[in-house]
Structure formats: structure tokens, C-alpha cells
Design an enzyme around this catalytic site. Structure first.
Site, mmCIF file in Angstrom:
data_model
loop_
_atom_site.group_PDB
_atom_site.id
_atom_site.type_symbol
_atom_site.label_atom_id
_atom_site.label_comp_id
_atom_site.label_asym_id
_atom_site.label_seq_id
_atom_site.Cartn_x
_atom_site.Cartn_y
_atom_site.Cartn_z
ATOM 1 N N ASP A 163 -66.683 15.018 -5.208
ATOM 2 C CA ASP A 163 -67.269 14.790 -6.527
ATOM 3 C C ASP A 163 -66.215 14.271 -7.487
ATOM 4 O O ASP A 163 -65.229 13.676 -7.067
ATOM 5 C CB ASP A 163 -67.918 16.083 -7.039
ATOM 6 N N HIS A 205 -69.407 16.937 -14.108
ATOM 7 C CA HIS A 205 -70.334 16.837 -12.974
ATOM 8 C C HIS A 205 -69.837 17.638 -11.775
ATOM 9 O O HIS A 205 -70.566 18.456 -11.196
ATOM 10 C CB HIS A 205 -70.522 15.370 -12.592
ATOM 11 N N SER A 217 -78.298 15.870 -7.949
ATOM 12 C CA SER A 217 -76.922 16.368 -7.865
ATOM 13 C C SER A 217 -76.883 17.883 -7.922
ATOM 14 O O SER A 217 -75.945 18.502 -7.400
ATOM 15 C CB SER A 217 -76.081 15.808 -9.018
#
Length: 950
Positions: free
Chosen positions: A193, A243, A556
Site C-alpha cells: 500500500d 490509505h 480498499s
């Protein structure tokens, strides 16, 4: 792909100015890393023995051949650790170097352009604009370590996870495993990620041995943007984006006072950073990360990023992900947030046979904390953390009519009382949330609650940002109306307070809870394999962010929940040595189908939900392995009407299996297609619908070779399932409808224990060979595609151009193709394309008529290879996917090739077009299931003639 603005030129020829509606994109927005390619070397044993080389010597020799060819290069990434599956490098070469040139070099097996991968943004909500930096949506934690502080993580005991009430865990059965002390211990999970804030105390506060996040690597650095050189580092730390931190927390957040935790909090965690601060990665970094996972002896990899591929095993990331499964490493990947692109929009690396592609559902429950209403009880409100405000506050409603949609959409009247010490409640609707909050802040408000409008999508997390507000939270519609009632019936004013406390369980989402999320990508793949594989809660998921907690949404978020669930099963059933393929089957066949709308009894389409929402408790209990875990019935031209299912009974006693079936919602690819007798297919709707319609499938039968089977302990047995051909009209078939459903298997053991399994199936009631490939509309660019242009002038006849201001050919793929060729051909070539050479200035859709097909049959040679070409402009080895139309970063994507006169000959050398000689551009795209050797198998377009001035 080349994207460029070209200056207007003075030309000799036939041009039409379409500048008003024709807007090419800036070259900086290219979805490919400039001048960068994967070069795969043939490292097969036969090729190596023939040349007397080792894999490593083969790569060195091939790279030397690249330089000998006159192509200087720099290596971005070397891929040498898995020579049996993918051996090669990603390299950067001078501008103008083509795929064809590299493909012709001795030792090269395949070539792909290195693609930029954008970390998925939070799916948009009509009345809400998220901040560009997701970390700004967090609420900070009081206790946080310094990055420089070296210490070990203090791990909570297993008892800290007992009594799990965290809403995604309750919905998926993870809570029961936590209550039983199953927490993923002994399983190693790697997250690929955008980096991780491991100083967040819920992630252990440190990095390295003895820490919760104990291993990892940074493949790119903060400043990587896809166009520059990645700068590697051994530390995956970042706070510039959240994220990766959010994804990591969904897997492994430690127990805390707020009531959330990760799915596998006792697993060994690692993080490979593959994206910079602007959330841009590239697929060569993802491949490098997956290969690193092999070295680090990882069991599960989560990849919450990807890009459209349309096919299985078609990109380096997919190839490596599938190989990892053969080595016992399970890859779990997000299916994508591109639902508005319509059907057949599968992403990689998620699309694969062994890789698990995870879609998203809206949770059954809200993330909520309790507010206390004096003398009235409690009301739940949505926020990443409890407001934690001291004292009591009077309620104030800007409108006492809950039917007013534009509540606080204009400046509050001067008669409004002081709002500084009040909790202001407003209804959603009428304008953006930002407008409401700005008006409230201007009127002096500090604390705001926004309640939902009826029967509307769930609310997002609200950001205070720079509004000057202290706290903003969300309410369900019914809770907003309840507070309004209290407000209206309390003469002296209704008081409310916000005590500190954990999450409140069981706050039901009665509007969309349990349905597939509005952003979750559709399948299937162009190979007609199931996509997504299954789904999990992904909307409004509470997890760690940089420095605190935040609520985010997307596939996600659903993918890491499943990755953590994988770890739980592997930890508890370690002695069984379950393979990634068996894990995928366990999760798919024990999933629970999602309804097509809230409260409906009709399951959503398989190409929307896959096998359904995960049920981890059922997967843990399942001792029957089912193969295959999905039935792909193909299209009407290649129908797999008879399927065999094999049952392996790993129970300690005999099990009797009985069989039945049910049907799911049908769905169409093209909403407004009309059957054309002339073209024997769809005469409109070349581009798949961005909002595909439901379709009531005609009745069809599912027959079983036997209605029951008894399988002894440790035994294996098979049965067949036969599907009758559904009767569709030609008009229905023109819409490319997908029908789907489930084969249900009820397992009853000798001791009367019962478990049910569901095997999803789907088929296409049309022929894939009829799916339009080349976009012949003006939807994306304005002018009708394809076309040749100089600047913003589009050619409608022969033109003469200068080499300093060359023409550009523009085209898009409305569907993927197994073979795409863009060639330079002689201006007098005897060839008739299936699409007219001149499609502008007419705005009408280009027709594919019977007359054109007859001309093609007479004028075009039988074999593809018989068409004479001067040389190749673009001829990729891989299968190109369909282009973005709505949700891409541009927002659309297309092909724009500047014709500077250079081309690649069949021997791999470069040629240059002569001045004063007439040429054309020929585009050919293979229809999906057609024979690539036949010329008639291609959609084709031949440009108007052009020549270069002296």
C-alpha cells in the site's frame, strides 16, 4: 499511449474544425510511466539449455542486447527471485522507443508498458466532497509514539478481544472467532500500500522486531509520482497519506477503549510501501513487493490497489499473484471502485483464478457512539471517535420541518439565537454538506449533527477542516426525527451531552445495509470468469489513520477484512495445510448472498456480488471442500451447459449432500441496444452502460445427475449439473444480458449436523464475438471516433502535414481485445474497414452494416497476415483492456498516437516514412472470441490518406 495537445497548423487538405467539443488530454495525465517497460526474459529450461545460460545470465545478456540495439536504458526494478514465473526487469528507455522494437530483441519473451497505479480515492458522494488528503479526516489519539522512539509493542492479551462487538466483525462472524481466542497468531500478513503510520498506538507504536508491524520496505519514497525515479528505503513509515494506515488497521488494529480492532490482531504484520505521498504507484513496484513477500515467508498478501485489465493472467501483477498461490501465498485484492464504468471492468491483480477479488457491501450496522438526551435515553451518532465534550448543550434545529430538503443551504436569518453553546441539527439535502457547514459556522455554531434524508445512501464522515467548527457528526434519519420530536416537545429546551464511551453495537442501517455498495466494480472478465469473487463490508469502515482514527469507504476497506479473515482460518486450521485455492473455495462457498435491493428476497447478480458476503464462522466450520467454487457457463456460442462439481469430505463422519438451485437478478451490459438484422447484433450502445439495467431472466432449468450423495469420512464424490439454454429474443441478446444464480448444497452429517454451501454460476445470453470493440461514438472526446487530426482540426480527406507538426490518430476501446494492431499502410491499399474512414463532422454513430461486411469479405484478404503493411506503430503483446469512460483519472482514457513518421519493421528495426508518399493508418482490434488468423475476425478502421511535406 501518447497523449498530447498539438498546436494548430496551416495544412493542405481536407480538415474540419471541431475545437469546441474536442479536448485531448495533457500528456502528464498518461496512465503509463513515461518510456518505461517491463521486459520479460524467456527463462524456461528449454530456452536456457538451448543457449547454455542461467536465468541471471539470460537477463544480463538480454539487457546487453537492448543496449547493442542502440537503445540506452536504466533499470527501474530487477525481477530475478522467481525465474520460473517472471524473470526480467522494468527499464526506462529514450522517448520514441516502441513496444515492437523491444519485443524483437533476442531473448525477450514479452513486453508491457509500466503502468501508473493510483491508490483508490474514496468513492464520491453527490453532496459531499472529501478532502484530497484522507489523513485530514482523522480524529487524533492522545497517546502516540515518536518515530524516533525505539521500543517494543505491548500486546493486549487474547481476553481483550473477547466480547467483540465491532460492527464489521459481527456481520461477518469474525466476532465469534475472536470470542473463542482465534486471532491469527502464527500467520504472517503483508500489506502492499501507500505506507503506514506505525507510531499510531493502535498499530503498536513502532517498527521492526518486537513491534506489531515487524517487517516491511519502502519501494518508492515520499516524492514518487510515477514519472520520476523511485527512491527505496527500509522503512515504510508515512503520515502524508492515510490509505495504507487505514488498510493495515482493518487487518491488525490492537484492542482499545473505543471498541474496534483488526480482524487478525495477533498475526505478524508487515507493510511494503509502493506509493508516494500523492498516492501514485506503478505496477513494477507492486511486482517487486509481491516478490519480496516470498523472501519474507509471508502467508497472506493484501493489495488494495490496482487498475483495469479486463482479462485474467494478463499483466505482470496478475502473473506473479497467481504464481504465489502455487507457492502457498494467498493474494487478496480489492475489486475496484469503478461501478460507474459498467460491466466487464475487472481490475488486476484482483482478476485471477487463485487470487481473491473482493467487492464491497454496505455494512448492516453504523459506526456510532451514544449521545445522552436528558430524560430521554440515548441516541447514536456517527463519528470516528466520541466527541468527548464536557457539559450539556441545548438542541437547536434550523428547521422544524423534516421535509425541508434545503435546510441551512442559505445564510441563517438574523433572528437565529447564539449557537455557540448549542448542538445544531440540520437535515441532509438541497446542497453540499460543505455549504451547510459554512453557513452554520458563519452563524456561530460549534457542534453540528446532520441527519440523513429518508431512503438515502449512508452518510460519510464529516470533516471539520477549516470551518471553525468543533465537532460534526451524522445521524440516521429516524434518529434526527426523534431528536426533533424531543426538541418540539420540551418547552424549556432539550439538553444533550456526549460522554466518552465505546462504539455502540447494533445501530442498523435500514436503507442500504447488506447490499452491494454503489461504487463496487462489476465483472465479469472478458474470459467470462467470476468477478468479483465475493464481497465484504467496505462502506464507512472505522480504522486507524495517520495519527488517529478515521472512517473510509471502498473495496480498499473490504479487501483487508477478508485478508485478516484468511489469517484466522489459516491459524486455526494450520495442520490441514490449506492451499490458497482451497481457502478461496471455502470462503466463496460459505458466503451469504446479498440482496439486489434492501429488504429484497432476490439475490444480486453474481457479476455484482460474486459469491456473496463472507461468513467467517461458516468457513471455519466447513469441512467440505468444493471444486470448482464457481460455475462459469460461458456465452451462447461456447456454452458450458454441463458442469461437474467435486465434494471432498474432511469431516470425521459420513455426510449426505442434497442439491438445489436458485436464480439471481439478471443484468444487461447495454441498456438501449437494438437488434439490427443488417449487422446481426447491437446497432447502438457500443459503450457498456454506466448504469446497467436489471433484467428479468427467462425461465431456465437446472438439473442434477443425482439429488443426493453420501460421502464417507475422508472420501470424495462428484455430481453433474446441467443448465438448459434460456430462450432469449434477438432484442434481448443485443443487450448482452447476464443471468446468474446459485447451486445450493446442503450437507447433513451422520450426527445430524447441518451446513449449507452455495456455488455461484453465471452465463452470458449472447455471443462475446459480437461485443463491439472500437468506440465509434463521440461520448468521450466530442468528435466521433476514430479519427485523424492535426491540432484540433480533424481530417475528412487527404492532407499534407509537416513532420514538426504531425497528425495524431485518436481511438478508444469500448471493450477489451486479445489483439490490437495499429499499422502504417500505403495510401492506396485495397482494404475496406468495418468502420468508415470519415466519421466526422457527422455526430451520428458509425454503423456496421451488412454492405460493409460484404465489401470486407470481397476486398480484404482471408488471412490477417495477408494485409500488406509498411510497418507497425503499436502492437502490444498483452491483451489491452477496455478504456475508462467515467471514473478514470482523466476521467476517460483513450489512445492518441502522434504520427511522426517512425514505424517498426517486421525485423524489429526502425523505419521512417518518406516525404511526398501517401500513407494511411490501419487500426485492427480482434473481436473477443474470434480466430486471430482471419482478417474478418477484426473490427478495423482505415484513416484518410496523409503525406509528409518535404
Amino acid at each position: 499511449m501518447v497523449r498530447a495537445f498539438l498546436a494548430l497548423a496551416v495544412l493542405l487538405g481536407a480538415l474540419v474544425d471541431l475545437s469546441a467539443g474536442f479536448k485531448p488530454a495533457d500528456s502528464s495525465s498518461s496512465r503509463f510511466v513515461p518510456n518505461s517497460y517491463f521486459v520479460e526474459v524467456d527463462a524456461s529450461s528449454s530456452a536456457l539449455s538451448k543457449r547454455g545460460l542461467t536465468p541471471f545470465a539470460a537477463l544480463s545478456r538480454t539487457l546487453a542486447a537492448v543496449e547493442k540495439k542502440g537503445i540506452p536504458y536504466t533499470v527501474r526494478q530487477r525481477f530475478e527471485s522467481l525465474p520460473d514465473v517472471f524473470h526480467g526487469a522494468s527499464i526506462q528507455v529514450p522517448e520514441g522507443t516502441s513496444v515492437d522494437e523491444l519485443s524483437q530483441i533476442e531473448g525477450v519473451k514479452r513486453v508491457w508498458p509500466v503502468q501508473k497505479i493510483v491508490i483508490p480515492r474514496e468513492p464520491p458522494i453527490d453532496d459531499y466532497v472529501s478532502t484530497a488528503d484522507s489523513s485530514m479526516s482523522s480524529q487524533p489519539l492522545a497517546k502516540r509514539a515518536s518515530k524516533a522512539e525505539k521500543r517494543a509493542t505491548t500486546f493486549p492479551p487474547a481476553s481483550a478481544y473477547a466480547g467483540d462487538t465491532f460492527y464489521p466483525h459481527v456481520e461477518t462472524g469474525i466476532d465469534a472467532l475472536h470470542n473463542a481466542g482465534i486471532l491469527g497468531a502464527g500467520i504472517k500478513i503483508a500489506v502492499l500500500d501507500a505506507g503506514v503510520d506505525y507510531t499510531n498506538p493502535l498499530l503498536g507504536g513502532c517498527f521492526g522486531p518486537g513491534c506489531h508491524i515487524s517487517f516491511g520496505y519502502d519501494f518508492c519514497g515520499d516524492n514518487y509520482n510515477g514519472d520520476n525515479t523511485p527512491v527505496a528505503d527500509s522503512d515504510p513509515f508515512t503520515t502524508c497519506t492515510s490509505h495504507g494506515t487505514h488498510v493495515t488497521g482493518i487487518i491488525g488494529a490492537l484492542a482499545n477503549e473505543y471498541g474496534l480492532s483488526g480482524a487478525a490482531p495477533q498475526a505478524t504484520l508487515g507493510h511494503y510501501r509502493v506509493a508516494g505521498c500523492n498516492d501514485i504507484s506503478s505496477d513494477d513496484l507492486i511486482v517487486a513487493g509481491m516478490m519480496r513477500a516470498v523472501q519474507d515467508d509471508v502467508d497472506v498478501i493484501n493489495v488494495s490497489l490496482g487498475s483495469v485489465v479486463s482479462w485474467i493472467n494478463n499483466s505482470p501483477t496478475q502473473i506473479v499473484a497467481e504464481y504465489l498461490a502455487t507457492q502457498g501465498i494467498a493474494v487478496v485484492a480489492s475489486a475496484g471502485n469503478d461501478r460507474t464504468e459498467g460491466l466487464f471492468f475487472a481490475a488486476g491483480p484482483a482478476a485471477g483464478v487463485a487470487t481473491l477479488a473482493v467487492g464491497a457491501t454496505d455494512p448492516l450496522y453504523w459506526v456510532a457512539y451514544n449521545a445522552t438526551v436528558r430524560n430521554r435515553g440515548t441516541v447514536p451518532y456517527m463519528s470516528p471517535m466520541p466527541f468527548g465534550l464536557t457539559g450539556n448543550y441545548f438542541l437547536y434545529f434550523t428547521s422544524t420541518d423534516p421535509s425541508v430538503a434545503a435546510d441551512a443551504c442559505t445564510a441563517l436569518p438574523s433572528s437565529t439565537p447564539s449557537l455557540t453553546s448549542r448542538v445544531v441539527v440540520v437535515r441532509r439535502g438541497g446542497c453540499d454538506f460543505a455549504v451547510k457547514l459554512a453557513n452554520l459556522a458563519k452563524a456561530g455554531a460549534k457542534i453540528v449533527l446532520i441527519y440523513n434524508s429518508p431512503n438515502t445512501l449512508t452518510l460519510p464522515q464529516f470533516n471539520v477542516g477549516s470551518t471553525g467548527l468543533t465537532a460534526v457528526g451524522g445521524l440516521r434519519y429516524e434518529d434526527g426525527v426523534k431528536l426533533l420530536e424531543y426538541y418540539n416537545t420540551t418547552p424549556r429546551g432539550q439538553l444533550i451531552s456526549f460522554p466518552v464511551g465505546p462504539l455502540v453495537p447494533g445501530v442498523v442501517d435500514g436503507v442500504t445495509g447488506g447490499t452491494v455498495s454503489y461504487y463496487s466494480s462489476y465483472g465479469a472478465t472478458n474470459d467470462l470468469t467470476t468477478y468479483p469473487s465475493l464481497a465484504a463490508p467496505g462502506t464507512n469502515i472505522l480504522s486507524t489513520v495517520a495519527g488517529g482514527l478515521g472512517i473510509m469507504r471502498g473495496t480498499s476497506q473490504s479487501s483487508p477484512l477478508v485478508a485478516g479473515a484468511y489469517a484466522l482460518i489459516l491459524a486455526q486450521r494450520k495442520s490441514e495445510n490449506l492451499t490458497p485455492q482451497q481457502l478461496k473455495s471455502l470462503f466463496m462457498t460459505t458466503s451469504v448472498s446479498a440482496p439486489n435491493t434492501f429488504g429484497s428476497s432476490t439475490p444480486d447478480s453474481i457479476v455484482s456480488q460474486g459469491a456473496g458476503r463472507i461468513d467467517v464462522g461458516a468457513a471455519l466450520a466447513a469441512k467440505t471442500l468444493i471444486s470448482p467454487s464457481e460455475l462459469n457457463l460461458n456465452d451462447t456460442a461456447n456454452s458450458n451447459r454441463m458442469q461437474r462439481i467435486t465434494l471432498t469430505n474432511r469431516n470425521s463422519e459420513a455426510v449426505t449432500y442434497t442439491f438445489s438451485s436458485s436464480f439471481a437478478q439478471g443484468i444487461v451490459t447495454y441498456n438501449n441496444a437494438r437488434y439490427s438484422l443488417a449487422s446481426r447484433g447491437a446497432s447502438s450502445d457500443v459503450i457498456p452502460s454506466t448504469t446497467p439495467n436489471d433484467f428479468d431472466s427467462p425461465p431456465y432449468n437446472v438439473l442434477f445427475s443425482t439429488l443426493s450423495l453420501t460421502v464417507p469420512a475422508g472420501g470424495t464424490a462428484s455430481f453433474t449439473v446441467s443448465f438448459t439454454v434460456a430462450r432469449y429474443t434477438q432484442q434481448q441478446a443485443a443487450q448482452f444480458p447476464i443471468y446468474s444464480g446459485f447451486v445450493h448444497i446442503r450437507a447433513t452429517s451422520a450426527s445430524q449436523k447441518v451446513q449449507t454451501f452455495n456455488v455461484p454460476f453465471f452465463g452470458l445470453a449472447a455471443r462475446m464475438i459480437d461485443m463491439p470493440i472500437l468506440d465509434t461514438t463521440g461520448v468521450a472526446l466530442g468528435p466521433v471516433l476514430p479519427f485523424l487530426a492535426v491540432g484540433q482540426d480533424i481530417a475528412t480527406g487527404p492532407i499534407t502535414v509537416s513532420r514538426s507538426n504531425p497528425p495524431t490518430v485518436y481511438f478508444r476501446l469500448a471493450a477489451g481485445t486479445r489483439r490490437l494492431r495499429v499499422d502504417l499502410v500505403a495510401g492506396d491499399i485495397d482494404f475496406q474497414g468495418t468502420i468508415p474512414s470519415v466519421t466526422n463532422p457527422s455526430r451520428r454513430l458509425a454503423k456496421r452494416s451488412t454492405r460493409e461486411r460484404e465489401l470486407v469479405a470481397r476486398a480484404t484478404p482471408t488471412l490477417f497476415s495477408d494485409v500488406p503493411t509498411v510497418g507497425s506503430i503499436f502492437a502490444p503483446d498483452y491483451f489491452p483492456p477496455r478504456d475508462y469512460l467515467v471514473n478514470g483519472p482523466y476521467p476517460f482514457s483513450d489512445y492518441e498516437y502522434a504520427l511522426d513518421g517512425k514505424y517498426t519493421k517486421k525485423d524489429g528495426t526502425t523505419g521512417t516514412a518518406q516525404s511526398g508518399v501517401s500513407y494511411r493508418v490501419l487500426i485492427r482490434a480482434l473481436k473477443i472470441t474470434a480466430d486471430p488468423t482471419l482478417s474478418s475476425s477484426y473490427e478495423s478502421w482505415l484513416s484518410t490518406p496523409f503525406q509528409y511535406s518535404a
